[in-house]
Design an enzyme around this catalytic site. Structure first.
Site, PDB file in Angstrom:
ATOM      1  N   SER A  43      66.088  84.157  50.740  1.00 51.03           N
ATOM      2  CA  SER A  43      65.037  83.796  51.697  1.00 51.03           C
ATOM      3  C   SER A  43      64.697  84.864  52.726  1.00 51.03           C
ATOM      4  CB  SER A  43      65.414  82.493  52.419  1.00 51.03           C
ATOM      5  OG  SER A  43      66.570  82.660  53.201  1.00 51.03           O
ATOM      6  N   LYS A  66      65.633  76.710  60.466  1.00 53.41           N
ATOM      7  CA  LYS A  66      65.391  78.117  60.801  1.00 53.41           C
ATOM      8  C   LYS A  66      64.483  78.259  62.019  1.00 53.41           C
ATOM      9  CE  LYS A  66      66.438  80.049  56.298  1.00 53.41           C
ATOM     10  NZ  LYS A  66      66.074  81.007  55.245  1.00 53.41           N
TER      11      LYS A  66
END
Length: 347
Positions: free
Chosen positions: A235, A280
């Protein structure tokens, strides 16, 4: 006297039970917001030091095996999620194999990021095929006696290959029960072993009994080093690409800002969907991130069928930022170029 002894015994049993509960793992993993790490300390390009006034950051998710306490905490605390062990690890996948798979995904992500950034900056990149990287081995396969996750198969019967497709084609030209000579590297030591082929799909298809991925080494000019030994998964691809590209040319693409983001990257510069973007966003907000790049992925009919409430990473990120009352600007991106085009508008 007897009553007091019973009280002490009961108290001792309670303490023992609490201690045991702490160490006994449950078949779940707990995920929570991790950290927002500066990429300038992870990426080094020979002869091209970073002179950024601002910073690019990759954002992580913390994950650990659940015990009774972390399980209960995840039930009540915001932005902590429980995932079934079977949804995180593949069937019969060990902890070691899971870690190897995550590191392999990170390595591929880094390679893609380097290729995209170097190409955009007009720098030289060559791809050197090294062999087949072993991600996991079927436990009861004969190969399990010699191969482990993380091993690198360099040849079969003395024949090297240019891709995993060639490797698979050669193995499938054999028959179940045949033996092949496997040349491989284990912890950088060259080894050879005779391995019997098995029926890998109960349809008579011969195979060694491993899951695999191509292992490629990039030869770059100038030389680049990325320190990501403790980070797994794909990611961070987009943010690695931005950080690498920022080492070339006269433009400081951070423009003095605190910038984070997430998203996979392919060799064509396309940004892909990731999991846990709400966590996140929380992690980035803790580090006072001003701008956050989020994948503007398309929710396909297949995804919608499997997850009726699914929304794009960007939509989820905006929703989370609003929920935590963050001043962070969430920017949708489909490609590396989208991120650059936005950075061009910054003062």
């Amino acid at each position: 006297m007897i009553k007091k002894n019973w009280k002490k015994l009961l108290a001792g049993l309670i303490v023992l039970a609490l201690v045991v509960a702490f160490f006994v793992p449950l078949p779940y993993y707990v995920t929570r917001p991790g950290s927002a790490d500066k990429l300038s300390s992870l990426v080094t390009v020979e002869g091209h030091p970073s002179n950024s006034e601002g910073v690019f950051r990759l954002v992580t998710i913390a994950m650990g095996q659940a015990n009774i306490y972390s399980y209960l905490a995840a039930k009540v605390l915001p932005y902590q999620e429980l995932e079934k062990e079977s949804d995180v690890r593949g069937e019969n996948e060990t902890d070691e194999e899971y870690n190897v798979r995550q590191l392999s995904l990170m390595n591929q992500s880094k390679n893609n990021a380097i290729q995209v950034a170097y190409k955009a900056a007009g720098q030289l990149v060559e791809i050197e095929y090294r062999g087949v990287y072993v991600l996991s081995v079927i436990p009861d396969a004969p190969a399990a006696k010699v191969l482990e996750a993380g091993d690198l198969i360099t040849a079969i019967d003395g024949k090297s290959f240019e891709s995993s497709a060639e490797f698979i084609q050669y193995v499938r030209s054999k028959r179940v029960g045949d033996k092949v000579q496997v040349s491989y590297k284990h912890q950088d030591k060259s080894e050879k072993a005779s391995v019997e082929l098995i029926d890998i799909d109960k349809k008579g298809t011969p195979g060694i009994g491993i899951s695999l991925v191509d292992d490629q080494k990039l030869v770059t000019d100038p030389k680049i080093t990325i320190d990501s030994e403790k980070i797994g998964g794909p990611s961070a691809g987009l943010m690695f690409t931005l950080e690498i590209y920022n080492h070339f040319g006269k433009t400081d693409w951070t423009k003095g800002h605190n910038i984070a983001g997430t998203g996979t990257i392919d060799v064509d510069g396309n940004v892909g969907r990731i999991g846990g973007i709400d966590q996140k966003i929380v992690a980035a907000d803790r580090d006072d991130v001003e701008i956050f790049f989020a994948p503007d992925d398309t929710i396909t009919p297949e995804i919608k069928k499997a997850q009726p409430n699914a929304v794009s990473n960007y939509e989820d990120a905006v929703k989370t930022a609003k929920a935590i009352d963050s001043n962070m600007k969430v920017v949708p991106v489909k490609t590396f170029q989208d991120a650059l085009d936005y950075l061009k508008t910054l003062k």
